[in-house]
Design a protein around this motif. Structure first.
Motif, PDB file in Angstrom:
ATOM      1  N   ASP A 337       0.839  -1.204   0.000  1.00  0.00           N
ATOM      2  CA  ASP A 337       0.000   0.000   0.000  1.00  0.00           C
ATOM      3  C   ASP A 337       0.873   1.253   0.000  1.00  0.00           C
ATOM      4  O   ASP A 337       0.617   2.204  -0.743  1.00  0.00           O
ATOM      5  N   ALA A 338       1.888   1.246   0.873  1.00  0.00           N
ATOM      6  CA  ALA A 338       2.771   2.409   0.959  1.00  0.00           C
ATOM      7  C   ALA A 338       3.463   2.664  -0.376  1.00  0.00           C
ATOM      8  O   ALA A 338       3.529   3.806  -0.853  1.00  0.00           O
ATOM      9  N   LYS A 339       3.952   1.602  -0.995  1.00  0.00           N
ATOM     10  CA  LYS A 339       4.644   1.747  -2.282  1.00  0.00           C
ATOM     11  C   LYS A 339       3.688   2.272  -3.347  1.00  0.00           C
ATOM     12  O   LYS A 339       4.057   3.133  -4.148  1.00  0.00           O
ATOM     13  N   GLN A 340       2.445   1.768  -3.346  1.00  0.00           N
ATOM     14  CA  GLN A 340       1.458   2.215  -4.324  1.00  0.00           C
ATOM     15  C   GLN A 340       1.191   3.713  -4.196  1.00  0.00           C
ATOM     16  O   GLN A 340       0.972   4.403  -5.198  1.00  0.00           O
ATOM     17  N   HIS A 341       1.252   4.213  -2.955  1.00  0.00           N
ATOM     18  CA  HIS A 341       1.026   5.641  -2.720  1.00  0.00           C
ATOM     19  C   HIS A 341       2.326   6.451  -2.764  1.00  0.00           C
ATOM     20  O   HIS A 341       2.349   7.607  -2.363  1.00  0.00           O
ATOM     21  N   ARG A 342       3.398   5.809  -3.234  1.00  0.00           N
ATOM     22  CA  ARG A 342       4.701   6.457  -3.410  1.00  0.00           C
ATOM     23  C   ARG A 342       5.281   6.942  -2.065  1.00  0.00           C
ATOM     24  O   ARG A 342       5.807   8.038  -1.950  1.00  0.00           O
ATOM     25  N   ILE A 370       9.863  -3.976  -9.977  1.00  0.00           N
ATOM     26  CA  ILE A 370       9.860  -5.153 -10.855  1.00  0.00           C
ATOM     27  C   ILE A 370       8.652  -5.174 -11.782  1.00  0.00           C
ATOM     28  O   ILE A 370       8.767  -5.440 -12.988  1.00  0.00           O
ATOM     29  N   SER A 371       7.460  -4.896 -11.237  1.00  0.00           N
ATOM     30  CA  SER A 371       6.247  -5.006 -12.065  1.00  0.00           C
ATOM     31  C   SER A 371       6.288  -4.055 -13.253  1.00  0.00           C
ATOM     32  O   SER A 371       5.823  -4.395 -14.349  1.00  0.00           O
ATOM     33  N   SER A 372       6.841  -2.871 -13.079  1.00  0.00           N
ATOM     34  CA  SER A 372       6.874  -1.892 -14.167  1.00  0.00           C
ATOM     35  C   SER A 372       8.025  -2.142 -15.142  1.00  0.00           C
ATOM     36  O   SER A 372       8.085  -1.517 -16.202  1.00  0.00           O
ATOM     37  N   LEU A 373       8.927  -3.067 -14.800  1.00  0.00           N
ATOM     38  CA  LEU A 373      10.062  -3.369 -15.677  1.00  0.00           C
ATOM     39  C   LEU A 373       9.821  -4.618 -16.525  1.00  0.00           C
ATOM     40  O   LEU A 373      10.689  -5.022 -17.297  1.00  0.00           O
ATOM     41  N   ARG A 382      15.873  -6.554 -19.230  1.00  0.00           N
ATOM     42  CA  ARG A 382      17.221  -6.472 -18.664  1.00  0.00           C
ATOM     43  C   ARG A 382      17.890  -5.139 -18.966  1.00  0.00           C
ATOM     44  O   ARG A 382      18.578  -4.563 -18.133  1.00  0.00           O
ATOM     45  N   ALA A 383      17.677  -4.624 -20.161  1.00  0.00           N
ATOM     46  CA  ALA A 383      18.313  -3.360 -20.550  1.00  0.00           C
ATOM     47  C   ALA A 383      17.813  -2.214 -19.667  1.00  0.00           C
ATOM     48  O   ALA A 383      18.601  -1.379 -19.203  1.00  0.00           O
ATOM     49  N   ARG A 384      16.490  -2.162 -19.439  1.00  0.00           N
ATOM     50  CA  ARG A 384      15.939  -1.104 -18.587  1.00  0.00           C
ATOM     51  C   ARG A 384      16.388  -1.275 -17.138  1.00  0.00           C
ATOM     52  O   ARG A 384      16.669  -0.293 -16.445  1.00  0.00           O
ATOM     53  N   ALA A 385      16.442  -2.529 -16.672  1.00  0.00           N
ATOM     54  CA  ALA A 385      16.894  -2.792 -15.302  1.00  0.00           C
ATOM     55  C   ALA A 385      18.340  -2.353 -15.118  1.00  0.00           C
ATOM     56  O   ALA A 385      18.701  -1.725 -14.110  1.00  0.00           O
TER      57      ALA A 385
END
Length: 510
Positions: A337-342, A370-373, A382-385
């Motif tokens: 929840d905290a991560k979702q709310h930045r 991870i989910s957005s990558l 891998r390139a974006r990571a």
């Protein structure tokens, strides 16, 4: 091993060299330790302190040089030889057995030494209880049967730290190495530990005290040893050196003690906390945080400051109250929840709660993203990571040969920056830094403080949970003082002295 030679010292380290792949960790270090003296080992992370400790305690052999213990020369010591000689080490990770009782942990060293490195099938419970009670009371912990029977895993980190020190006392050690022993202790417990060190010195025990907290070193007294890049830079009575001189010896550059915080904070409120409560830990906590502000929160160990940090991060959520982010009420019941709310959270115990030590820097940085990558096939791009990890390494000045290196290969300060970088990757509105410089050397502290200021200037609201008073005064706009789970007072940091804040903490204890 050669025959004993006459020596006024308990231990001498003579011309010690140690090399690892591509690193000359110790370069001809020679030291002599008298009986009944306290020595402070200072230096930046990576200067060779840990390597020196491991060689003295028998965890690693030197490549060159020798150790002379009570006049007896050794090319190297094994761990059991060191214990048998009376050398006891309280490591930063404490090396306690969490599934054993307090009393069993306190007796561990003496049992190992008495049985050639093997634990007996059964303990003499009566003798163990007597030994444990004496050692525990010496460090200010209860010696009663109920506390002795408590499993170590059930104790808070600060209490475990004192149990580890009690173990050294129980073994009747002649030479005690304490690696960052006050990391998780409150000022009251630190004062108690200083008294314990005085008792050890009075009984002829030599203490090698490793710390980044210069104020504590001055309060304890004794001699100071400074290492830099694997070499001894200075040794002598600590009273002969100013803080500025010691900092310059450690880092090779001049560090300021002035406030890092500059400029005014805007009026836009990014976070409002209203009546936040978690039974038995904190109650009716209310405060606001403006965009670009650094808000300090401090107090004693039982003040609720640590629990408040965990609640805001969703680790141990509040049971009632309201959290308002950018004018909208939000629910924070889990870290997700905290991560979702930045809302980013850098925990106090980075080794056990924050980092995957055996994983590469890249994997640690991208964990929160991870989910957005993932690509359209569900695989991590891998390139974006790699690009994100490299950007983090560059932006936070992480010293590493590459992003594929495991985090455990980094110094404490660089590990902390990896953890900060993980949460910067989510583009946080609020960043909670819980003891961000615990176990970090003065040079890395300077870098972390400057990063903190840069983040605030970018508009991130920062909550700094800390019991390091200079850290709070140098970096914060406002400071909240918590007492028994409630906000007892609020201060403007630029109108407060360290003596004022220290007095407030002491009066709170009274």
């Amino acid at each position: 091993m050669n025959a004993p030679t006459s020596s006024p010292h308990f231990l001498e380290v003579a011309g010690i060299h140690k090399r690892f792949t591509g690193v000359h960790a110790l370069r001809g270090v020679s030291l002599a330790f008298r009986r009944g003296e306290i020595y402070h080992l200072l230096g930046e992370n990576g200067c060779g302190k840990s390597t020196l400790i491991k060689i003295i305690s028998g965890a690693q052999p030197p490549d060159e040089g020798e150790l002379i213990v009570e006049g007896v020369r050794h090319a190297r010591l094994t761990a059991l030889q060191a214990l048998a000689a009376g050398i006891e080490t309280v490591y930063q990770d404490l090396s306690l057995l969490p599934n054993m009782s307090v009393a069993e942990n306190v007796a561990l060293t003496s049992e190992l030494a008495d049985h050639d490195g093997r634990l007996a099938r059964t303990f003499d419970r009566r003798a163990l209880a007597r030994t444990a009670a004496r050692a525990l009371e010496a460090v200010g912990l209860p010696g009663d049967a109920a506390f002795q029977a408590t499993l170590v895993e059930q104790l808070p980190l600060a209490t475990r730290q004192l149990v580890a020190i009690a173990r050294a006392i129980a073994s009747e050690a002649k030479f005690v190495i304490m690696d960052e022993p006050t990391t998780s202790l409150t000022q009251k417990e630190v004062d108690n530990l200083i008294g314990v060190l005085g008792q050890l010195r009075a009984h002829g025990v030599t203490v090698l005290f490793v710390s980044h907290k210069l104020d504590e070193c001055y309060a304890i007294g004794g001699e100071v040893i400074v290492l830099r890049d694997g070499q001894k830079m200075a040794q002598g009575p600590i009273t002969q050196y100013t803080k500025a001189q010691l900092s310059e010896l450690m880092t090779g550059r001049h560090l300021t003690s002035e406030r890092y915080r500059e400029g005014e904070v805007g009026s836009d409120r990014v976070l409002d906390v209203k009546g936040l409560t978690r039974a038995g830990q904190f109650a009716d906590v209310s405060f606001s945080l403006r965009a670009g502000e650094i808000l300090g929160v401090t107090g004693l160990l039982d003040s609720g400051r640590n629990e408040l940090a965990r609640a805001l991060a969703g680790v141990a959520p509040a049971q009632s109250g309201q959290i308002v982010l950018d004018g909208k009420s939000i629910t924070v019941r889990t870290p997700s929840d905290a991560k979702q709310h930045r809302i980013g959270y850098v925990p106090e115990d980075r080794l056990n709660e924050g980092l995957f030590l055996d994983k590469p820097i890249r994997d640690n940085v991208i964990t929160a993203m991870i989910s957005s990558l993932r690509d359209r096939f569900g695989q991590i791009d891998r390139a974006r990571a790699d690009a994100l990890a490299r950007q983090t390494v560059d932006d936070l000045q992480i010293a590493t040969p590459g992003i594929d290196k495991p985090v455990q290969s980094l110094s404490g300060g660089n590990q902390q920056r990896v953890l900060i970088g993980r949460w910067l990757a989510i583009d946080p509105r609020v960043l909670i830094l819980h003891g961000p410089t615990v176990g970090v050397d003065v040079g890395s502290k300077d870098i972390i403080y400057r990063i903190m200021q840069r983040l605030a200037q970018s508009g991130i609201g920062i909550i700094l949970i800390s019991d390091d008073l200079p850290e709070l005064l140098q970096n914060c706009d406002r400071i909240l003082l918590m007492k028994k789970g409630r906000v007892a007072n609020e201060y403007r940091a630029d109108q407060l002295t360290e003596a004022d804040l220290y007095h407030a903490l002491l009066s709170e204890a009274a």
